[in-house]
Motif scaffolding. Structure first.
Motif, PDB file in Angstrom:
ATOM      1  N   ASN A 164       0.816  -1.221   0.000  1.00 42.10           N
ATOM      2  CA  ASN A 164       0.000   0.000   0.000  1.00 42.10           C
ATOM      3  C   ASN A 164       0.848   1.268   0.000  1.00 42.10           C
ATOM      4  O   ASN A 164       0.573   2.223  -0.730  1.00 42.10           O
ATOM      5  CB  ASN A 164      -0.931   0.015   1.217  1.00 42.10           C
ATOM      6  N   SER A 171      -6.368   2.415   2.622  1.00 42.06           N
ATOM      7  CA  SER A 171      -6.800   1.230   3.357  1.00 42.06           C
ATOM      8  C   SER A 171      -7.647   1.678   4.541  1.00 42.06           C
ATOM      9  O   SER A 171      -7.184   1.685   5.686  1.00 42.06           O
ATOM     10  CB  SER A 171      -5.584   0.426   3.831  1.00 42.06           C
ATOM     11  N   TYR A 175     -13.434  -0.363   7.531  1.00 43.59           N
ATOM     12  CA  TYR A 175     -13.983  -1.576   6.926  1.00 43.59           C
ATOM     13  C   TYR A 175     -12.935  -2.484   6.277  1.00 43.59           C
ATOM     14  O   TYR A 175     -13.277  -3.537   5.733  1.00 43.59           O
ATOM     15  CB  TYR A 175     -15.068  -1.239   5.897  1.00 43.59           C
ATOM     16  N   VAL A 176     -11.669  -2.112   6.316  1.00 44.23           N
ATOM     17  CA  VAL A 176     -10.596  -2.982   5.809  1.00 44.23           C
ATOM     18  C   VAL A 176      -9.871  -3.576   7.019  1.00 44.23           C
ATOM     19  O   VAL A 176      -9.102  -2.886   7.682  1.00 44.23           O
ATOM     20  CB  VAL A 176      -9.613  -2.218   4.917  1.00 44.23           C
ATOM     21  N   THR A 185     -15.363  -7.379   7.241  1.00 46.44           N
ATOM     22  CA  THR A 185     -15.562  -5.971   6.889  1.00 46.44           C
ATOM     23  C   THR A 185     -16.619  -5.321   7.782  1.00 46.44           C
ATOM     24  O   THR A 185     -16.652  -4.102   7.905  1.00 46.44           O
ATOM     25  CB  THR A 185     -16.014  -5.846   5.426  1.00 46.44           C
ATOM     26  N   ARG A 251     -12.340  -3.893  -1.071  1.00 44.86           N
ATOM     27  CA  ARG A 251     -11.432  -2.849  -0.609  1.00 44.86           C
ATOM     28  C   ARG A 251     -11.001  -2.006  -1.804  1.00 44.86           C
ATOM     29  O   ARG A 251     -11.093  -2.460  -2.958  1.00 44.86           O
ATOM     30  CB  ARG A 251     -10.203  -3.445   0.072  1.00 44.86           C
ATOM     31  N   TYR A 253      -8.556   0.069  -4.510  1.00 51.28           N
ATOM     32  CA  TYR A 253      -7.240  -0.030  -5.131  1.00 51.28           C
ATOM     33  C   TYR A 253      -6.999   1.192  -6.003  1.00 51.28           C
ATOM     34  O   TYR A 253      -7.922   1.669  -6.681  1.00 51.28           O
ATOM     35  CB  TYR A 253      -7.130  -1.266  -6.020  1.00 51.28           C
ATOM     36  N   HIS A 387      -6.985 -13.313   6.450  1.00 54.56           N
ATOM     37  CA  HIS A 387      -7.809 -12.294   5.794  1.00 54.56           C
ATOM     38  C   HIS A 387      -8.456 -12.870   4.539  1.00 54.56           C
ATOM     39  O   HIS A 387      -9.649 -12.687   4.294  1.00 54.56           O
ATOM     40  CB  HIS A 387      -6.926 -11.103   5.436  1.00 54.56           C
TER      41      HIS A 387
END
Length: 415
Positions: A164, A171, A175-176, A185, A251, A253, A387
């Motif tokens: 990242n 991020s 919720y990530v 989430t 998520r 990007y 995850h």
């Protein structure tokens, strides 16, 4: 997915009609990491590009335009970690992060200090592109500047602090979930606070414990660099992630972060070795495939666990393929075939394989879902797997996945 990722790289090279010189840096001595790098680099070689790869593994079937700079000392680092995998599930956050980052420093040092790598670095040859795995090895991004080439980073799992920060990918902690947390989430207020605290602890360790070690190694081995490691980290052109939106939590990007989950899957399965093929096809009630992956060793299981598995398999009407790393398994039932290696993807593609008992690795889970095999899984040993598998459980339970996936695959999360 394999050909899509190759297309992305080819587009990055701007001219599909030309062959380019490409350096791949995949130093992690874990077979699952190698498989991701191999799938990408061999695909590029098959397209006609001249490929050189720094890796602990050597190709069993060499390709004319594919060369390996082999690094063997890194196996000591990975074996030290493998020996402690069963213990790691009981580690606290501090002990876990410290051990994790120490492993990265040892891996980076072993690779850059290797005589073959040092000799290779002195050649100062020309490369059009450097593809570098980013897994606790930030100092190796220096290969891009050493050879004056743009850098594509590859992550063997999902987006993390390793990737990242290279491209400014957001991020949102609301919720990530952090990969170590086990959260979904849909976090409660308490879980969101815990997520913030865990992420803050990791960032503190990363930039005050891990990063200085990588910076020291970078300065030691890339002395002629015109830029600092921090500047080089911010100049990565593209990041490829070994994950897929259909198998994980949603998520955000940035545009230059691309998912390539499933790159290693064979769309046209290869023929199985005769002994394995005969074993599978002679099973009237089907076959169960049991593997703990390339890092976790079945032979390292506690005696009582091994005895329980043997007793359970003995009483099944199905046959069992068990990835077992010793030539002999005391008490092995007649319906069990052992081997220290199995062509996993091709086995899972066989219609008579009815179930996969897995450690929950990303490659194993992706291959099972691609081939529509039910899973019994555990998440005891991996940074990113918790995850990833949590996303699968969440998707399946809330019926957010495609109809075909829901009808063919169930996931049982075993702690």
């Amino acid at each position: 997915m394999k050909y899509f990722s190759i297309f992305i790289i080819s587009c990055f090279l701007t001219n599909l009609s030309c062959a380019y010189k490409i350096l791949g840096v995949f130093p992690v001595g874990a077979k699952s990491h190698y498989i991701i790098g191999q799938s990408l680099m061999k695909g590029l070689a098959e397209k006609g590009h001249e490929v050189t790869v720094i890796s602990p593994y050597k190709e069993s079937s060499p390709i004319a335009n594919y060369r390996t700079v082999q690094v063997v000392d890194v196996f000591e680092s990975i074996e030290a970690v493998n020996a402690k995998l069963l213990e790691m599930k009981d580690y606290g956050v501090v002990d876990g992060l410290t051990g994790f980052y120490d492993f990265g420093a040892n891996l980076t040092r072993s690779t850059l200090s290797d005589k073959r790598v040092q000799d290779f670095m002195k050649t100062k040859q020309h490369f059009d592109l450097v593809i570098c795995e980013v897994f606790l090895t930030d100092a190796m991004l220096g290969f891009g500047q050493l050879f004056n080439a743009p850098v594509v980073a590859v992550s063997s799992f999902s987006a993390s602090i390793f990737t990242n920060d290279l491209v400014g990918n957001p991020s949102p902690l609301s919720y990530v979930p952090h990969p170590f947390s086990g959260f979904s989430t849909e976090m409660s207020l308490g879980q969101r606070i815990a997520n913030i605290l865990l992420t803050s602890v990791e960032r503190g360790f990363y930039y005050n414990y891990f990063y200085p070690k990588q910076d020291t190694l970078f300065k030691e081995h890339f002395r002629e660099s015109r830029s600092s490691l921090d500047e080089i980290r911010k100049n990565v052109s593209l990041i490829l992630l070994n994950t897929h939106f259909s198998l994980a939590f949603p998520r955000p990007y940035v545009p230059n972060m691309i998912e390539i989950g499933g790159i290693q899957v064979n769309k046209k399965p290869k023929d199985l070795p005769k002994n394995i093929k005969d074993f599978i096809e002679s099973a009237d009630h089907g076959v169960i495939y049991f593997s703990l992956g390339s890092n976790m060793k079945s032979k390292s299981l506690p005696d009582e666990t091994r005895a329980a598995l043997i007793e359970t398999f003995k009483n099944l009407k199905q046959k069992v393929l068990w990835k077992w790393e010793d030539p002999n398994l005391p008490g092995k039932p007649d319906n069990v075939l052992i081997s220290d290696w199995f062509p996993q993807d091709d086995i899972l593609a066989h219609p008579n394989v009815k179930l996969f008992i897995t450690h929950g690795g990303l490659l194993s889970t992706t291959e099972s879902i691609y081939h529509g095999k039910p899973l019994i899984g555990s998440t005891i040993d991996s940074f990113g797997n918790r995850h990833f598998l949590g996303g699968i459980c969440n998707q399946a339970q809330r019926r957010r996945t495609p109809k075909e996936f829901r009808s063919r695959v169930e996931f049982y999360k075993v702690s």
